[in-house]
Scaffold this active site. Sequence first.
Site, short mmCIF file in Angstrom:
data_model
loop_
_atom_site.label_atom_id
_atom_site.label_comp_id
_atom_site.label_asym_id
_atom_site.label_seq_id
_atom_site.Cartn_x
_atom_site.Cartn_y
_atom_site.Cartn_z
N ASP A 67 1.18 -1.20 0.54
CA ASP A 67 0.34 0.05 -0.22
C ASP A 67 0.54 1.45 -0.01
O ASP A 67 1.25 2.10 1.01
CB ASP A 67 -0.85 0.61 1.59
CG ASP A 67 -2.00 1.33 0.84
OD1 ASP A 67 -1.82 1.42 -0.01
OD2 ASP A 67 -2.94 1.33 1.96
N HIS B 98 -8.67 -2.18 -9.05
CA HIS B 98 -8.72 -0.48 -8.45
C HIS B 98 -7.51 0.20 -9.03
O HIS B 98 -7.64 1.49 -8.96
CB HIS B 98 -8.54 -1.15 -6.59
CG HIS B 98 -8.02 0.36 -6.16
ND1 HIS B 98 -8.75 1.22 -5.51
CD2 HIS B 98 -6.97 0.54 -5.40
CE1 HIS B 98 -7.77 1.83 -5.05
NE2 HIS B 98 -7.04 1.49 -4.75
#
Length: 421
Positions: free
Chosen positions: A235, A329
């Site tokens: 992330d 995404h």
Amino acid sequence: MSAPDRIPDGEQSSQRGVGRRRFLGSLGLAGIGGAALGAGGTAGALSLANDGTTPLSTVGERTIAFHGPHQAGITDAQQARVDLRAYDLAPDTGRAALQRMLRGWTTLAERLTRGGWTDADAPVLGSGPSALTVTVAFGASLFDKVPELADRRPARMIPLPEFAGDELDPSRGEGDVLVQVCADDALVAAHAARMLGREASQAASVRWHMSGFTRSQGVHPDSAATQRNLMGQLDGTGNPRPDDEDFTDTVLVSAGGEPDWIHGGSYLVMRRIRMLLDTWEELGTGAQERVIGRRKDTGAPLSGGEERTEPDFDARGDDGIHLIAPDAHVRMAHPDTNLGTTMLRRGYSYDDGPREDGAPDAGLLFLAWQADPLNGFVPVQEQLSRGDALNRFVRHEASGQYAAPGGVAEDEYLGQRLLEG
């Protein structure tokens, strides 16, 4: 009144001397990146990096200067812990009482961020400053409650729109004043936040409180490695970097069109995003990767390459199907599909234990700093809310937007240019 230069964002000092620090972009999606958990595949958490693994014995020694051209805790490399508290002013609290509170916070923050513990700081005696930062920002409601400030409200301080799928709890969002306390040690962060709360007790009360964490320095052999979120995804791959030509214009408010008190400051969008971890973990690795559009182990885009290889959204497999799905995404949040929009994310994971239904109350505290949220966060989140495959596995449960004033000079207090301008 101009603020003196703070220790440059690329450097940091410690009680043993001055060391070098470099920023690594950590978001942009590499997993639940970008806006996903809130917005844009452009912003992400920053990683504190050095030339090797940070020895545990030095973690507590890092210091980040309180004074500077912009507030600490925005462009500085991300610390391991965060304590967020939003305050509502007491009834009839006016400019004078707000000034006293902010003067008190300034004095306290100056001392705490340099590790100047006293007997009143018993919980952290013997600890170092642990890269403690205190960042203050104002919510739109402040300008309604303090009439003298009404004409100082920035034009961009308008309510965020309601996004498709939002399940927001108003009691856990917004607020008159937000305080972000970050540190490399959870005890230091919690103590500093509590002391600031005591200082504010006559003028304001806590509206909501959230705390979060990332991987601590020294627990991974590569201190430059991208963080992972609670879904197990890397992330923070595509975050804008300080050496980018447009970094300052992306993150910090420049002169022109805004009140002078926010010049050198920034806008913060906060979103509390619960991850449906039980549902997510029922998927196999391949299915999870298709939702994100990246490999889970390396963070590389499914179109090939390495973690920081740019995704090829036109690439197809032998069957003619896009390697990165149309609703993946990484595609939905990428700058290329959002008119180049970027923002600086410094998000933190949270875990508040099980909910009444037994499901985990855990996820991401999405924190995105930007110069213009109306043309940054908002359009990206609007696109994500309409078609991101990740929506099936997350719930947006709290939201807020805040304006952080510019930095604090040696002879100033927090927000002085707003209150005395």
